[in-house]
Design an enzyme around this catalytic site. Structure first.
Site, mmCIF file in Angstrom:
data_model
loop_
_atom_site.group_PDB
_atom_site.id
_atom_site.type_symbol
_atom_site.label_atom_id
_atom_site.label_comp_id
_atom_site.label_asym_id
_atom_site.label_seq_id
_atom_site.Cartn_x
_atom_site.Cartn_y
_atom_site.Cartn_z
ATOM 1 C CE LYS A 139 13.396 42.053 10.976
ATOM 2 N NZ LYS A 139 13.483 43.284 10.163
ATOM 3 C CG ASP A 142 12.366 47.370 10.292
ATOM 4 O OD1 ASP A 142 13.284 47.763 11.036
ATOM 5 O OD2 ASP A 142 12.304 46.209 9.847
HETATM 6 P P1 NAP Z 1 14.059 40.304 1.449
HETATM 7 O O1 NAP Z 1 12.732 40.145 2.085
HETATM 8 O O2 NAP Z 1 14.938 39.117 1.249
HETATM 9 O O3 NAP Z 1 13.842 41.044 0.022
HETATM 10 C C1 NAP Z 1 14.930 41.240 -0.845
HETATM 11 C C2 NAP Z 1 14.494 42.105 -2.030
HETATM 12 O O4 NAP Z 1 15.673 42.366 -2.830
HETATM 13 C C3 NAP Z 1 13.457 41.467 -2.941
HETATM 14 O O5 NAP Z 1 12.615 42.464 -3.471
HETATM 15 C C4 NAP Z 1 14.343 40.849 -4.038
HETATM 16 O O6 NAP Z 1 13.690 40.677 -5.269
HETATM 17 C C5 NAP Z 1 15.394 41.935 -4.178
HETATM 18 N N1 NAP Z 1 16.635 41.434 -4.790
HETATM 19 C C6 NAP Z 1 17.559 40.631 -4.223
HETATM 20 N N2 NAP Z 1 18.565 40.390 -5.095
HETATM 21 C C7 NAP Z 1 18.238 41.030 -6.257
HETATM 22 C C8 NAP Z 1 18.856 41.142 -7.530
HETATM 23 N N3 NAP Z 1 20.022 40.555 -7.788
HETATM 24 N N4 NAP Z 1 18.241 41.894 -8.482
HETATM 25 C C9 NAP Z 1 17.075 42.509 -8.225
HETATM 26 N N5 NAP Z 1 16.424 42.437 -7.031
HETATM 27 C C10 NAP Z 1 17.001 41.705 -6.060
HETATM 28 O O7 NAP Z 1 14.965 41.338 2.280
HETATM 29 P P2 NAP Z 1 14.467 42.543 3.227
HETATM 30 O O8 NAP Z 1 14.312 42.060 4.606
HETATM 31 O O9 NAP Z 1 13.331 43.241 2.550
HETATM 32 O O10 NAP Z 1 15.762 43.487 3.225
HETATM 33 C C11 NAP Z 1 16.182 44.150 2.043
HETATM 34 C C12 NAP Z 1 17.392 45.034 2.324
HETATM 35 O O11 NAP Z 1 17.026 46.077 3.235
HETATM 36 C C13 NAP Z 1 18.556 44.274 2.982
HETATM 37 O O12 NAP Z 1 19.762 44.738 2.381
HETATM 38 C C14 NAP Z 1 18.488 44.705 4.435
HETATM 39 O O13 NAP Z 1 19.765 44.699 5.063
HETATM 40 C C15 NAP Z 1 17.973 46.140 4.286
HETATM 41 N N6 NAP Z 1 17.284 46.612 5.507
HETATM 42 C C16 NAP Z 1 17.777 47.713 6.128
HETATM 43 C C17 NAP Z 1 17.151 48.190 7.257
HETATM 44 C C18 NAP Z 1 17.702 49.420 7.944
HETATM 45 O O14 NAP Z 1 17.415 49.599 9.127
HETATM 46 N N7 NAP Z 1 18.431 50.272 7.237
HETATM 47 C C19 NAP Z 1 16.002 47.539 7.762
HETATM 48 C C20 NAP Z 1 15.511 46.414 7.097
HETATM 49 C C21 NAP Z 1 16.171 45.951 5.954
HETATM 50 P P3 NAP Z 1 12.903 39.283 -5.599
HETATM 51 O O15 NAP Z 1 11.590 39.378 -4.882
HETATM 52 O O16 NAP Z 1 12.786 39.315 -7.069
HETATM 53 O O17 NAP Z 1 13.789 38.176 -5.072
#
Ligand code: NAP
Length: 279
Positions: free
Chosen positions: A69, A105
């Site tokens: 992305k 999104d």
């Molecule tokens: P990302 O950029 O990798 O960010 C992940 C986030 O989760 C960060 O804030 C990270 O914190 C936190 N995190 C991960 N493991 C953790 C833990 N064990 N304890 C506390 N915090 C933790 O991912 P993203 O693209 O933002 O996506 C995040 C989620 O949203 C995913 O599950 C994705 O599938 C979902 N999503 C859903 C949609 C939908 O259409 N429903 C759209 C987009 C994303 P740190 O910064 O501290 O690592």
């Protein structure tokens, strides 16, 4: 003369798990459009070539997902306002010979809540858990919808601080360890972390501290009822899952490529729920 069959794609790496082909396939059938939408696995070192030559290969556009992305954001020739604000591109199309990028999104997030909890955006305090790519889309929308205070809470507080700087007032940054202190006056709690995905443990936030009127929503949709949503329901709070966001974010791209605005119906949702339950 027969109309040319339009072709769109979703590319990512890996891509086998993507539910987008099922969503767009459902709409193509429902609207009787002779088009196609295929999933293509593109490794990072081939992404630039793939995207820049997509038009030559006959595609009208497509979706871009993890991990491409941000690269798509850099490569497109023009970006809309949402892509600029979010800093990532998940939808591309060709317009006047130029590759254009958007990010749907934020639209998907808001449209899901508009459909399932009308009035969710009457303002007040919002608490956003997480500071990754998905959080950026959510912050963009919460700002647009006029929330008076938006608290970004993250395990790595420096990432939350980056977002507070990027988005400015009324976004503030906080450490996940302080989350409980931030919930007492929240109208909305949004989980944008990957916590709660299948196989992960309990949620590190005490929902007992939220007001009775708070709305809780999770971007994670596998499982559909995450531990956060289950805890919210147990407390009698309104709880909305993240599947609707996935369905709604797909609609603007479909309309661009195939010329008709599709609807997010119960039948589409049931189809994707069945697919999630099989996985
Ligand atoms: P990302 O950029 O990798 O960010 C992940 C986030 O989760 C960060 O804030 C990270 O914190 C936190 N995190 C991960 N493991 C953790 C833990 N064990 N304890 C506390 N915090 C933790 O991912 P993203 O693209 O933002 O996506 C995040 C989620 O949203 C995913 O599950 C994705 O599938 C979902 N999503 C859903 C949609 C939908 O259409 N429903 C759209 C987009 C994303 P740190 O910064 O501290 O690592």
């Amino acid at each position: 003369m027969a109309e040319q069959r339009k072709m769109a794609f979703v590319c990512g790496h890996p891509i086998a798990h993507s539910r987008s082909p099922k969503i767009h396939g459902h709409w193509l059938d429902e609207l009787g459009i002779a088009g196609s939408y295929e999933a293509i696995d593109v490794e990072p070192d081939r992404f630039s070539e793939f995207l820049m030559r997509a038009g030559e290969r006959g595609y009208v556009g497509g979706n871009v997902t993890i991990p491409h992305k941000e690269a798509a954001f850099r490569l497109v020739e023009r970006r809309d306002e949402a892509a600029e604000a979010i800093g990532a591109v998940n939808t591309v199309w060709i317009e006047d010979g130029k590759l254009v990028g958007s990010n749907t999104d934020g639209h998907g997030f808001a449209a899901n809540l508009d459909q399932r909890s009308p009035g969710w955006d009457k303002g007040g305090v919002a608490v956003v858990l997480g500071a990754g790519g998905a959080a950026r889309a959510v912050l963009h929308v919460l700002k647009q919808r006029g929330f008076s205070e938006i608290r970004v809470v993250n395990r790595s507080v420096d990432r939350a601080e980056d977002l507070a700087r990027t988005f400015g007032d009324p976004v503030t940054a906080h450490d996940l360890r302080d989350a409980d202190k931030l919930l007492g006056d929240a109208a909305l709690l949004v989980n944008t972390t990957s916590l709660g995905m299948k196989g992960q443990g309990d949620f590190p936030v005490d929902l007992g501290l939220l007001p009775e009127t708070a709305l809780v929503t999770d971007l994670v949709y596998v499982p559909l009822e995450t531990p956060l949503l289950a805890a919210a329901k147990k407390r009698g709070l309104r709880a909305i899952d993240g599947l609707g966001m996935l369905l709604h974010q797909a609609a603007p791209g479909f309309e661009r490529w195939f010329g008709k605005r599709p609807e997010v119906t119960d039948a589409l949702r049931a189809k994707i729920v069945a697919d999630i339950e099989r996985s």
